[in-house]
Design an enzyme around this catalytic site. Sequence first.
Site, PDB file in Angstrom:
ATOM      1  N   LYS A 210      41.577  50.099  32.928  1.00 46.70           N
ATOM      2  CA  LYS A 210      41.057  49.878  31.583  1.00 46.70           C
ATOM      3  C   LYS A 210      39.645  50.467  31.473  1.00 46.70           C
ATOM      4  O   LYS A 210      39.337  51.205  30.555  1.00 46.70           O
ATOM      5  CB  LYS A 210      41.043  48.367  31.312  1.00 46.70           C
ATOM      6  CG  LYS A 210      40.593  47.969  29.960  1.00 46.70           C
ATOM      7  CD  LYS A 210      40.754  46.454  29.787  1.00 46.70           C
ATOM      8  CE  LYS A 210      39.989  45.983  28.563  1.00 46.70           C
ATOM      9  NZ  LYS A 210      40.028  44.531  28.411  1.00 46.70           N
ATOM     10  N   GLU A 216      37.966  50.574  43.656  1.00 43.81           N
ATOM     11  CA  GLU A 216      39.202  50.735  44.423  1.00 43.81           C
ATOM     12  C   GLU A 216      40.099  51.801  43.790  1.00 43.81           C
ATOM     13  O   GLU A 216      40.620  52.690  44.467  1.00 43.81           O
ATOM     14  CB  GLU A 216      39.985  49.411  44.476  1.00 43.81           C
ATOM     15  CG  GLU A 216      39.324  48.305  45.270  1.00 43.81           C
ATOM     16  CD  GLU A 216      38.407  47.428  44.428  1.00 43.81           C
ATOM     17  OE1 GLU A 216      37.882  47.908  43.387  1.00 43.81           O
ATOM     18  OE2 GLU A 216      38.194  46.269  44.816  1.00 43.81           O
ATOM     19  N   GLY A 271      42.853  42.434  31.105  1.00 46.09           N
ATOM     20  CA  GLY A 271      43.577  43.066  32.208  1.00 46.09           C
ATOM     21  C   GLY A 271      44.820  42.298  32.629  1.00 46.09           C
ATOM     22  O   GLY A 271      45.928  42.838  32.702  1.00 46.09           O
ATOM     23  N   ARG A 272      44.659  40.989  32.871  1.00 47.09           N
ATOM     24  CA  ARG A 272      45.802  40.205  33.372  1.00 47.09           C
ATOM     25  C   ARG A 272      46.808  39.876  32.285  1.00 47.09           C
ATOM     26  O   ARG A 272      47.806  39.221  32.552  1.00 47.09           O
ATOM     27  CB  ARG A 272      45.294  38.941  34.075  1.00 47.09           C
ATOM     28  CG  ARG A 272      44.364  38.076  33.258  1.00 47.09           C
ATOM     29  CD  ARG A 272      43.668  37.043  34.133  1.00 47.09           C
ATOM     30  NE  ARG A 272      42.646  36.292  33.418  1.00 47.09           N
ATOM     31  CZ  ARG A 272      41.382  36.675  33.242  1.00 47.09           C
ATOM     32  NH1 ARG A 272      40.986  37.848  33.709  1.00 47.09           N
ATOM     33  NH2 ARG A 272      40.515  35.914  32.613  1.00 47.09           N
ATOM     34  N   HIS A 388      61.880  26.969  54.618  1.00 45.63           N
ATOM     35  CA  HIS A 388      61.811  27.032  56.084  1.00 45.63           C
ATOM     36  C   HIS A 388      60.387  27.271  56.553  1.00 45.63           C
ATOM     37  O   HIS A 388      60.174  27.695  57.695  1.00 45.63           O
ATOM     38  CB  HIS A 388      62.749  28.126  56.592  1.00 45.63           C
ATOM     39  CG  HIS A 388      64.181  27.825  56.274  1.00 45.63           C
ATOM     40  ND1 HIS A 388      65.044  27.259  57.176  1.00 45.63           N
ATOM     41  CD2 HIS A 388      64.869  27.950  55.116  1.00 45.63           C
ATOM     42  CE1 HIS A 388      66.222  27.078  56.596  1.00 45.63           C
ATOM     43  NE2 HIS A 388      66.135  27.481  55.344  1.00 45.63           N
TER      44      HIS A 388
HETATM   45  C1  G6Q Z   1      41.955  41.054  34.833  1.00 47.64           C
HETATM   46  C2  G6Q Z   1      40.709  41.498  35.372  1.00 47.64           C
HETATM   47  C3  G6Q Z   1      40.824  42.425  36.547  1.00 47.64           C
HETATM   48  C4  G6Q Z   1      41.037  43.877  36.166  1.00 47.64           C
HETATM   49  C5  G6Q Z   1      40.815  44.748  37.399  1.00 47.64           C
HETATM   50  C6  G6Q Z   1      41.035  46.206  37.125  1.00 47.64           C
HETATM   51  O1  G6Q Z   1      42.078  40.364  33.864  1.00 47.64           O
HETATM   52  O2  G6Q Z   1      39.928  41.997  34.367  1.00 47.64           O
HETATM   53  O3  G6Q Z   1      41.823  42.053  37.449  1.00 47.64           O
HETATM   54  O4  G6Q Z   1      42.300  44.074  35.634  1.00 47.64           O
HETATM   55  O5  G6Q Z   1      39.528  44.532  37.889  1.00 47.64           O
HETATM   56  O6  G6Q Z   1      40.170  46.641  36.121  1.00 47.64           O
HETATM   57  P1  G6Q Z   1      40.369  48.059  35.469  1.00 47.64           P
HETATM   58  O7  G6Q Z   1      41.685  48.082  34.783  1.00 47.64           O
HETATM   59  O8  G6Q Z   1      39.220  48.224  34.509  1.00 47.64           O
HETATM   60  O9  G6Q Z   1      40.326  49.055  36.595  1.00 47.64           O
END
Ligand code: G6Q
Length: 543
Positions: A210, A216, A271-272, A388
């Site tokens: 986003k 990463e 994002g989530r 288990h």
């Molecule tokens: C979710 C968070 C977080 C985000 C990641 C990736 O609600 O905001 O998990 O989705 O940090 O962020 P980008 O999509 O900006 O790389």
Amino acid sequence: MPLPLASLDQVPEWHALESHFREIEPLHLRSLFADDPDRAERFSLEAAGLRLDYSKNRLTSQTVEHLAKLAERTGVRAGIGAMFDGSRINVTEDRSVLHIALRRPAAKALTVDGVEVMADVHAALAKMSSFAERIRSGSWLGFTQRRIRNVVNIGIGGSDLGPLMAVEALKPYADRGLTVRFVSNVDGTHLSESIRDLDPQETLFIVASKSFTTQETLTNAVSARDWVLAAMSDQSAVKHHFVALSTSAERVAEFGIDVDNMFEFWDWVGGRYSLCSAVGLSLMIAVGTEHFHDMLSGFHAMDTHFEEAPLEQNMPVLLGLIGIWYNNFFGYDTHAVLPYDQYLHRFPAYLQQLDMESNGKSVDRAGKRVRWSTGPVLWGEAGTNGQHAFYQLIHQGSRIVPADLIGFCRSHNHLADHHDKLVANLIAQGEALAFGKTMSEVEAEGTAASIVPHKVFDGNRPTNTLLADQLTPKVLGALIALYEHKVFVQGIVWGICSFDQWGVQLGKELATRVLPELQSATALEHDASTSALIRHYRSRRKA
Ligand code: G6Q
């Protein structure tokens, strides 16, 4: 319209629940069932293709009434209205929270800040669809005119967990000729192992971010680009093998991705909560447009139920309130999600982010420290594997873990009586947890006296059971929306902002500071432990 904010432990409905708790706490589910033959029916409901049986919870009709009053008092009804009308309920980031728009039919207009958003949502879906179908049909070619056979989504957190979980969940609907993988961890092992058997000429990378600034994701994307260029030695290969999902055209272009191949979403998509946006592109490629839209219709069916059903018959509201009952009154601070379906094996991990990143907060929306416990530790594993492993603790441990058992009446894989066995286990677990096994029952089996206490099951351990006919795209959509809204309800009652995640910032900032310190012998100004760890790494790294 700002969300109402009540001082939770001061409202009369909270005190009423505290005294009601003292009446309920000593009761055993055995007596609750024995005294009420209609209990199972009374505490079951259906919505959007899901059947919820919440009768194996430590509650009565009065409890539900009290909890619904608490929800009313703390503004759950107003909160639902505020989310659906696009109010800026993400107060700390001053944003609307409109994931519900992503799965809304085009004809149901939705205006935010004077702008009609549904046209944009459906235009973005149409663009995704035309691209996904080009990949699926083989008409999109790589730089060397080879067909794309592998799709690798590079993203993390909200740009990874949703599509990863859903690609696994909807495997029966996927084009098995396409390999779809997900790379998230900055650990080079993740990318290396994910691409080692792939041919770069047949591989498409979807860079999902986003912000397009995430360390990463950009690190993995740069290494993936190096891998592609090492094989094709021409910068223009990038536009054939990379597309982006982002809100930032500028940063996407800077990376070298053609902005025509950028799939857009908006800052009102958290994002989530982004699976139904462009972030779902890898899923759409895997299962096709029609199945993706079926999933959206399942989401929308649950959204509509959530928006319209009275609080006491509202599935996400009930799940949210039952969670609050255990978390805040019984003091049970973890929650297990146990899907009896191998295709849902990533569902607990997905929910972990949804729930814990949303409600793992300790100040309210006005910034005041809360005096009550908020989001539980959520965890889980696909049944029957968990049985288990950790079910011992769920059955006989000293702490009580409320759990959701999720299952389906029909399997996608008809293999002898596997499915009946799977469902028998799901149903039996709920029964065992609720009713246990008394000392006299154990003794009646002729158990040696010294062993009797070990074989007693106290029972009275609560579960919700969620059943659907089959794990279809539509059912998956409804299931995800159910948990999204459950988390929302809890956030409203607790008075916290469920849509930010400031708690992930500090670690990121410090890692940015530590990185150059690992790579050169600069002076260190950390605490003694941190500095010693850096020095140790520096010396061993060289070795
Ligand atoms: C979710 C968070 C977080 C985000 C990641 C990736 O609600 O905001 O998990 O989705 O940090 O962020 P980008 O999509 O900006 O790389």
